[in-house]
Design a protein around this motif. Structure first.
Motif, PDB file in Angstrom:
ATOM      1  N   ARG A   8      78.877  64.360  59.811  1.00  0.00           N
ATOM      2  CA  ARG A   8      77.450  64.068  59.977  1.00  0.00           C
ATOM      3  C   ARG A   8      77.236  63.566  61.399  1.00  0.00           C
ATOM      4  NH1 ARG A   8      74.498  59.424  56.645  1.00  0.00           N
ATOM      5  NH2 ARG A   8      75.690  58.109  58.059  1.00  0.00           N
ATOM      6  N   ASP A  56      74.207  58.637  63.122  1.00  0.00           N
ATOM      7  CA  ASP A  56      73.056  58.022  62.451  1.00  0.00           C
ATOM      8  C   ASP A  56      73.039  56.551  62.874  1.00  0.00           C
ATOM      9  OD1 ASP A  56      71.106  57.058  60.796  1.00  0.00           O
ATOM     10  OD2 ASP A  56      72.093  57.592  58.919  1.00  0.00           O
ATOM     11  N   ARG A  73      65.559  56.477  64.631  1.00  0.00           N
ATOM     12  CA  ARG A  73      66.984  56.424  64.309  1.00  0.00           C
ATOM     13  C   ARG A  73      67.505  57.832  64.017  1.00  0.00           C
ATOM     14  NH1 ARG A  73      67.657  54.842  57.913  1.00  0.00           N
ATOM     15  NH2 ARG A  73      69.582  55.998  58.191  1.00  0.00           N
ATOM     16  N   MET A 121      71.077  66.417  55.398  1.00  0.00           N
ATOM     17  CA  MET A 121      70.934  65.408  54.360  1.00  0.00           C
ATOM     18  C   MET A 121      69.509  65.437  53.860  1.00  0.00           C
ATOM     19  SD  MET A 121      73.205  62.193  55.471  1.00  0.00           S
ATOM     20  CE  MET A 121      72.993  61.536  53.841  1.00  0.00           C
ATOM     21  N   GLU A 174      67.310  62.774  52.565  1.00  0.00           N
ATOM     22  CA  GLU A 174      67.182  61.339  52.321  1.00  0.00           C
ATOM     23  C   GLU A 174      65.775  60.847  52.650  1.00  0.00           C
ATOM     24  OE1 GLU A 174      70.151  59.296  54.665  1.00  0.00           O
ATOM     25  OE2 GLU A 174      69.948  60.696  56.329  1.00  0.00           O
ATOM     26  N   ASP A 179      69.329  56.006  51.391  1.00  0.00           N
ATOM     27  CA  ASP A 179      68.058  55.980  52.112  1.00  0.00           C
ATOM     28  C   ASP A 179      66.923  56.508  51.245  1.00  0.00           C
ATOM     29  OD1 ASP A 179      68.270  54.795  54.693  1.00  0.00           O
ATOM     30  OD2 ASP A 179      69.683  56.379  55.199  1.00  0.00           O
ATOM     31  N   ARG A 225      66.637  48.715  52.203  1.00  0.00           N
ATOM     32  CA  ARG A 225      67.946  48.676  51.549  1.00  0.00           C
ATOM     33  C   ARG A 225      68.789  47.494  51.983  1.00  0.00           C
ATOM     34  NH1 ARG A 225      70.899  54.000  54.206  1.00  0.00           N
ATOM     35  NH2 ARG A 225      72.889  53.068  53.742  1.00  0.00           N
TER      36      ARG A 225
END
Ligand code: PEP
Ligand code: MG
Length: 756
Positions: free
Chosen positions: A509, A512, A538, A609, A611, A635, A645
């Protein structure tokens, strides 16, 4: 006379006594004379806690025969009450107080007024200093202040054996020895035992009495400046810019850091002759005493923040800035902290770090994800635990049930050991499944991959027998570096990871960062702009704008995978065009490599992803573009419920088994039926048995989970009949039971499926 000058006078004379060659008892006798004189009091007495009772150690004014004879239990008489409550008493008529107890051997009947202050050492009362007067009068505030300062100095002098020879029998240094069990919130399951280590070690105050008041004052001024700078800088950090609790804490920090009253009181304490460290501690002691009298949970929270800040100030002024990680762990350790960042946790030696206990913490905070990946059990949400534990205490962590036992008894040990053995047996049973392929009872092969982020994690591929790495969090390398990792360094990591995977699939990935994954060297870019970094600039958003970052990473990945298969996944994709833009950067880099004649990967596949809920609304547009989709339930849940979170207050509020999430997930899997896009889940949800059961029932056939869960999820899969759970989930989604978790638990129990 001001409180400071009264105390300074006493201090000066105490200094002379300390410098003399008299033996301990004579010094103590001289001390009570000095205090009585300075406060024009007829009586001054010192009681010290010895073997559970307060013993009269020295007096001027009471019957000398009573010395070492008069003893009071904690809570007994005025003296015992002061020690028990760690609170000052100031009475014009002592006998009128309900706790008064007459002790004939002392001859105190002729004295009416009474003032006493606790002698406190490391937040515990170890004695009482009191004065008495024949005339009924209340002592003035300045006198009480002077008494309190003197009591603090006495505590340090006694602790350092300068006033009493035999301190062994006294309560000094006697941290609590009794066992205590506290219940918090399980953040990472598991069992651990070890010795308590504070992430930020307590500051030891070596010198209490100032040699040069002006020097001490300057030290405190400088420390205040530095602390204020730090607090201001914190406001620019993403971790603190996120709204909710963090902002409240920061506001409180600011309020205290700039509070004139606080710095003035510290200055006054320095005026009375204390060192900067002792003055900070003295003011803190007084605040603690005041707060004990007020029963207000809101204020108690604030007090917590002030304690934090006072500790920070102490660390700055004393130069003791390092964390336990920098000092190195010497034995099996249970780490205690109010909270931690993922990068801070990664600094610890994995072999020695056995468990983590946090006053705060939440299930999907990255520090918890990192701990899970490291296989370190974590219990959180234990406010006040830091004050109840001492460095080096023996600790048992039963994170399966959320219990932390401080200073366990033999019985605690025995119970723990038997759980430990049972756990080991379970682990051994899971280990046997390493080479067993996870087929359901009705013959469907489920893909069980693992999540990873560091080179070290890759050994778990062998250990667990996972099908590959379904989520390699490349940002972990960024988090543990002091500077931005250059292409060569990135490339080496990715190459090593592929080597270690030995042909199994690894889905990388792209970075992030942002949210609670703060990277110091990018902070000025990330933090300043974002009010709410989790929903801010982000992950891919940042990477697309600072495309240099993504280009470098693309090159590193492409080079690392030369001649091999490469899988790339983009995080936080909200709209299909973002996927296109990110993919274009990779393709541009791949083309460039080709023109330079470098070996390209054998194949490249791209996925993303899911999310951000918005992406689910454009799946029809996205599907033709991607090879796979991986649902990031961590997420996704925070966005679906609008619940940060990382906010501990919301940690236990929303359940992954709530109809809202399950219906959402069912809709996504339904949308992929018939397409050849692979669908999986890589959030923490998939590594929990009940949740995994639900996911299988919703049509998910690929899970990427924390390595320590692989064995138990494989075991679960082998016990499931997919048709049966699918039908059941469909029925429940249509008409949800009042408690989905309980319903699933019952369903599993009825089929003898272990869900613990
Ligand atoms: C997620 O959000 O579910 C996920 C797997 O990614 P991360 O936890 O790294 O944000
Ligand atoms: Mg995520």
């Amino acid at each position: 006379m001001s409180a400071a000058s009264a105390a300074r006078l006493i201090l000066k004379r105490l200094h002379e006594v300390m410098a003399s060659r008299a033996h301990a008892q004579a010094k103590l006798d001289a001390v009570v004379e000095i205090i009585a004189d300075s406060l024009s009091s007829e009586v001054c007495s010192i009681y010290l806690l010895r073997e559970g009772a307060l013993e009269l150690y020295a007096t001027r004014g009471l019957n000398p025969e009573a010395v070492h004879v008069t003893r009071l239990a904690l809570g007994e008489g005025l003296t015992g009450t002061i020690a028990k409550n760690i609170a000052t008493l100031n009475l014009a008529e002592a006998a009128a107080h309900p706790d008064f107890q007459y002790r004939p051997e002392t001859g105190e009947e002729k004295f009416h007024s009474f003032a006493g202050v606790p002698i406190v050492y490391r937040e515990k009362a170890v004695g009482v200093l009191c004065v008495q007067h024949a005339e009924p009068r209340r002592y003035e505030e300045v006198e009480i202040e002077a008494l309190q300062t003197t009591a603090m100095i006495l505590s340090e002098l006694i602790a350092h054996k300068e006033l009493v020879d035999d301190t062994e029998a006294l309560a000094f240094d006697k941290a609590p020895t009794e066992a205590e069990v506290m219940e918090g919130l399980t953040l990472v399951k598991g069992l651990a035992k070890g010795r308590a280590v504070f992430h930020q070690p307590r500051v030891e105050i070596d010198q209490v009495v100032a040699e040069d008041i002006e020097v001490e004052r300057q030290r405190v001024y400088r420390a205040f400046d530095k602390m204020r700078d730090q607090i201001d800088a914190m406001g620019r950090e993403p971790e603190f810019g996120k709204g909710g609790e963090h902002v409240e804490v920061l506001e409180t920090y600011k309020m205290f850091a700039y509070d004139e009253g606080w710095s003035r009181r510290i200055n006054e304490a320095i005026d009375s002759g204390l060192t900067a460290e002792a003055a900070i501690e003295r003011v803190q002691q007084r605040t603690r005493m005041r707060m004990r009298e007020i029963d207000d949970p809101l204020l108690a929270d604030r007090m917590h923040d002030l304690e934090d800040l006072a500790n920070r100030l102490l660390r700055i002024v004393s130069g003791q800035m390092s964390t336990a990680a920098t000092q190195g762990l010497r034995r099996d350790t249970i780490l205690f902290a109010r909270n931690l960042g993922p990068a801070e946790l990664l600094e610890y030696d994995r072999r020695r770090l056995k468990g983590v206990v946090l006053e705060e913490g939440s299930l999907t905070a990255h520090v918890v994800i990192v701990a899970r990946a490291m296989g370190v059990p974590v219990v959180g949400r234990l406010p006040g635990i830091l004050a109840r534990v001492s460095e080096g205490d023996e600790i048992l962590v039963d994170a399966d049930r959320g219990f932390v036992t401080l200073r366990p008894s033999q019985t605690h040990h025995d119970a723990f050991e038997s759980r430990f053995v049972r756990n080991r047996e379970k682990q051994a049973a899971y280990a046997k499944l390493r080479d067993v392929e996870p087929f359901t009872r009705d013959g469907t092969r489920i893909t069980v991959m693992m999540n990873a982020g560091l080179r070290d994690d890759m050994s778990m591929l062998q250990v667990t027998g996972a099908d590959g790495v379904g989520l390699f969090r490349t940002e972990f390398q960024f988090l543990v570096s002091a500077t931005l990792p250059q292409r060569e360094r990135q490339m080496r990591l990715y190459r090593d990871v592929l080597d270690a995977a030995d042909g199994k699939k690894v889905i990388f990935r792209t970075v992030d960062i942002g949210g609670d994954k703060a990277v110091p060297y990018l902070n000025s870019d990330i933090g300043e702009r974002d009010e709410n970094p989790a929903m801010g600039w982000r992950a891919l958003r940042l990477a697309l704008e600072r495309d240099g970052l993504l280009k470098v990473q693309a090159r590193a990945l492409l080079e690392a995978a030369a001649g091999r298969d490469l899988s790339v996944m983009f995080p936080m994709v909200s709209e299909p065009w973002e996927f296109d833009a990110a993919r274009a950067i990779f393709e541009e880099q791949a083309a460039m490599l080709k023109t330079r004649g470098k070996l390209a990967p054998e194949s490249i596949e791209y996925g993303c992803m899911l999310e951000v809920p918005a992406l689910a609304e454009t799946l029809d547009l996205l599907l033709p573009r991607v090879s796979f989709i991986s649902v990031g339930t961590n997420d996704l849940t925070q966005f679906l419920f609008a619940a940060d979170r990382a906010n501990p207050k919301l940690a236990a509020r929303y359940d992954w088994l709530s109809p809202a999430i399950l219906r959402f997930l069912a809709r996504v899997s339904g949308a992929l039926v018939g397409s050849n896009v692979r669908l999986g889940v890589c959030g923490e949800m998939g590594g929990r048995r009940l949740e995994a059961l639900a996911l299988l029932g919703l049509g998910y056939r690929r899970l990427s989970i924390t390595p320590t869960s692989v064995g138990q999820i494989k075991e679960l899969i082998r016990k499931i009949d997919l048709d049966e759970i699918t039908a059941q989930m469909q029925a429940w989604l249509f008409s949800p039971p009042p408690d989905m978790r309980a319903a699933l638990e019952q369903w599993a129990a009825a089929r003898d499926i272990d869900i613990d």
